[in-house]
Design a protein around this motif. Structure first.
Motif, PDB file in Angstrom:
ATOM      1  N   ASP A 102       0.828  -1.216   0.000  1.00 23.11           N
ATOM      2  CA  ASP A 102       0.000   0.000   0.000  1.00 23.11           C
ATOM      3  C   ASP A 102       0.858   1.260   0.000  1.00 23.11           C
ATOM      4  O   ASP A 102       0.489   2.262  -0.602  1.00 23.11           O
ATOM      5  CB  ASP A 102      -0.910   0.021   1.242  1.00 23.11           C
ATOM      6  N   ALA A 103       1.987   1.217   0.727  1.00 24.14           N
ATOM      7  CA  ALA A 103       2.787   2.442   0.863  1.00 24.14           C
ATOM      8  C   ALA A 103       4.243   2.116   1.170  1.00 24.14           C
ATOM      9  O   ALA A 103       4.547   1.135   1.854  1.00 24.14           O
ATOM     10  CB  ALA A 103       2.212   3.310   1.975  1.00 24.14           C
ATOM     11  N   VAL A 104       5.138   2.960   0.636  1.00 23.11           N
ATOM     12  CA  VAL A 104       6.566   2.910   0.987  1.00 23.11           C
ATOM     13  C   VAL A 104       6.885   4.274   1.593  1.00 23.11           C
ATOM     14  O   VAL A 104       6.590   5.312   0.990  1.00 23.11           O
ATOM     15  CB  VAL A 104       7.436   2.656  -0.267  1.00 23.11           C
ATOM     16  N   LEU A 111      13.698   2.028   4.737  1.00 24.23           N
ATOM     17  CA  LEU A 111      12.403   2.331   4.118  1.00 24.23           C
ATOM     18  C   LEU A 111      11.377   1.378   4.732  1.00 24.23           C
ATOM     19  O   LEU A 111      11.668   0.182   4.919  1.00 24.23           O
ATOM     20  CB  LEU A 111      12.476   2.148   2.602  1.00 24.23           C
ATOM     21  N   LEU A 112      10.221   1.913   5.027  1.00 23.74           N
ATOM     22  CA  LEU A 112       9.149   1.122   5.623  1.00 23.74           C
ATOM     23  C   LEU A 112       8.174   0.743   4.499  1.00 23.74           C
ATOM     24  O   LEU A 112       7.709   1.605   3.760  1.00 23.74           O
ATOM     25  CB  LEU A 112       8.435   1.987   6.664  1.00 23.74           C
ATOM     26  N   ALA A 291       1.289   4.266  -7.223  1.00 24.32           N
ATOM     27  CA  ALA A 291       0.547   4.847  -6.097  1.00 24.32           C
ATOM     28  C   ALA A 291       1.204   4.522  -4.754  1.00 24.32           C
ATOM     29  O   ALA A 291       1.190   5.350  -3.834  1.00 24.32           O
ATOM     30  CB  ALA A 291      -0.895   4.339  -6.111  1.00 24.32           C
ATOM     31  N   HIS A 292       1.800   3.330  -4.633  1.00 25.24           N
ATOM     32  CA  HIS A 292       2.410   2.933  -3.346  1.00 25.24           C
ATOM     33  C   HIS A 292       3.621   3.802  -2.998  1.00 25.24           C
ATOM     34  O   HIS A 292       4.068   3.804  -1.864  1.00 25.24           O
ATOM     35  CB  HIS A 292       2.815   1.450  -3.408  1.00 25.24           C
ATOM     36  N   LEU A 293       4.141   4.537  -3.984  1.00 27.48           N
ATOM     37  CA  LEU A 293       5.318   5.381  -3.729  1.00 27.48           C
ATOM     38  C   LEU A 293       4.937   6.828  -3.411  1.00 27.48           C
ATOM     39  O   LEU A 293       5.814   7.669  -3.179  1.00 27.48           O
ATOM     40  CB  LEU A 293       6.259   5.344  -4.949  1.00 27.48           C
ATOM     41  N   ALA A 294       3.636   7.110  -3.391  1.00 28.28           N
ATOM     42  CA  ALA A 294       3.176   8.499  -3.172  1.00 28.28           C
ATOM     43  C   ALA A 294       3.760   9.137  -1.907  1.00 28.28           C
ATOM     44  O   ALA A 294       4.150  10.312  -1.934  1.00 28.28           O
ATOM     45  CB  ALA A 294       1.647   8.546  -3.155  1.00 28.28           C
ATOM     46  N   PRO A 295       3.855   8.402  -0.764  1.00 26.70           N
ATOM     47  CA  PRO A 295       4.384   9.050   0.452  1.00 26.70           C
ATOM     48  C   PRO A 295       5.817   9.577   0.281  1.00 26.70           C
ATOM     49  O   PRO A 295       6.251  10.434   1.060  1.00 26.70           O
ATOM     50  CB  PRO A 295       4.347   7.932   1.503  1.00 26.70           C
TER      51      PRO A 295
END
Ligand code: FAD
Length: 354
Positions: A102-104, A111-112, A291-295
């Motif tokens: 979902d997110a990185v 990196l989480l 999208a998962h790289l947005a953060p």
């Protein structure tokens, strides 16, 4: 629970597997997280009649030649799925299927990586999520008023789903030409093929092999400071694979310019004439699934993440693999992704050692 590894690879299609092959050779501790429950990446979702545009031996990942498919020069998508499933097993690539990232996020020196089944902390991430999950639909006047069926290439399966119907296929690339040919050769579907500009067929004797050679020659010329030999795009857009050639030679693949708008029951052309239509197949391309790289906040105005090779300029612990020429020449092909995977793994190994 949070698990720790040197590298998380997001995506277990051909790019993720090529990354796994080279990460193992570098002796790194890694895992591959893949949203699909089964091996094969996007190849397991392609339409029934799809065949590669290169012979098997020119469609191989690092280390293992794709075997020929009995009776076929150009293997079908099912053969690619079998090859990728075998590759995953043979090289013991640790793919966790059915796990969506979902997110990185940045988390100090690590990196989480947040998934729907847990969290990972990694020193580096390789994103290899392809583009199949992000079909692109253009903004076309009247699209929301059309009452018939609309689908993107990703949901197209076979002509039998359209027997007796009037179908408009939109798109002048390989997918558009192949889907239009598939429907037209069936003989039971009334097909209209529309393209934004006149379709450009590659010469019949040029298939994926020659395209790869052109891309390689160009890369070498640029690396050696010689003048640009011209990219693949200068040759044309559409590979004349056997069904496309057959439909074109039978006069069934004649493109019309794009219509002016969709109406409730058809399309209206620039001269105001109207054609009744039951279904529209949008073969209008894809966008990279990022999208998962947005953060990490790395995207440029063009929607890409600026890179040097595969490494993200704004986050040196992140590599992008397999998305297209912006992540390395021919990197979105079976034969081309290995070289960029090797570079990414070597870069990460040097970073981890340093
Ligand atoms: P994919 O195959 O799309 O794999 C990505 C994987 O990532 C998937 O398994 C997906 O489940 C997973 N994923 C996505 N998002 C997430 C997330 N957030 N978390 C976890 N997992 C995620 N190339 C050739 O070499 N020869 C050809 O003949 C050829 N023909 C083509 C024909 C068509 C119609 C298309 C569309 C492409 C063709 N290509 C061909 C190009 C290329 O080989 C494919 O696009 C290829 O599938 C890209 O591989 P990939 O591993 O980058 O992405």
């Amino acid at each position: 629970m949070t698990q720790h590894v040197d590298v998380v690879v997001v995506g277990g299609g051909q790019a993720g597997l090529a990354a796994g092959y080279h990460l193992r050779r570098q002796g790194l501790d890694f895992t591959v997280l893949d949203a699909d429950p089964a091996p094969g990446g996007s190849w397991q979702h392609m339409w029934d009649s799809l065949h590669l545009f290169s012979p098997a031996e020119h469609s191989s990942l690092p280390g293992r030649l794709m075997p020929a498919q009995a009776g076929m020069i150009y293997p079908d998508a099912g053969h690619v799925v079998d090859y990728l499933a075998d590759y995953e097993k043979r090289y013991d690539v640790p793919v966790q299927h059915g796990t969506r990232v979902d997110a990185v996020r940045r988390d100090g020196v690590r990196l989480l990586v947040e998934t729907d089944t847990g969290t990972w902390r990694a020193r580096a991430v390789i994103s290899a999520t392809g583009s199949w999950s992000r079909p692109f639909l253009p903004a076309v006047p009247g699209r929301s008023t059309f009452a018939g069926r609309q689908l993107h290439t990703v949901h197209y399966r076979c002509p039998a789903d359209f027997t007796g119907q009037r179908v408009v296929v939109v798109g002048g690339g390989n997918s558009g030409a192949q889907v239009a040919a598939d429907l037209a050769l069936d003989g039971q579907v009334e097909v209209t093929w529309v393209t934004q500009r006149p379709p450009r067929f590659l010469p019949d004797d040029i298939d994926g092999r020659a395209l790869f050679d052109v891309a390689t020659a160009r890369r070498r010329a640029l690396e050696e400071g010689r003048s640009d030999t011209g990219g693949v795009a200068s040759l044309g857009d559409i590979v004349a694979v056997p069904p496309v050639r057959a439909a074109r030679d039978a006069g069934l693949l004649v493109a019309k310019p794009m219509f002016a708008r969709l109406t409730a029951d058809g399309v209206r052309w620039d001269d105001n004439s109207h054609t009744g239509v039951d279904a529209v197949v949008w073969c209008t391309g894809f966008r990279p699934a990022l999208a998962h790289l947005a953060p990490l906040n790395l995207r440029s105005a063009r929607g890409h993440i600026p890179t040097d090779g595969t490494r993200a300029l704004g986050e040196p612990r992140l590599h992008l693999l397999g998305y297209g020429d912006w992540t390395g020449p021919a990197s979105a092909t079976l034969i081309g992704v290995g070289r960029m995977a090797r570079e990414a793994a070597a870069g990460i190994a040097a970073m981890v050692a340093g």
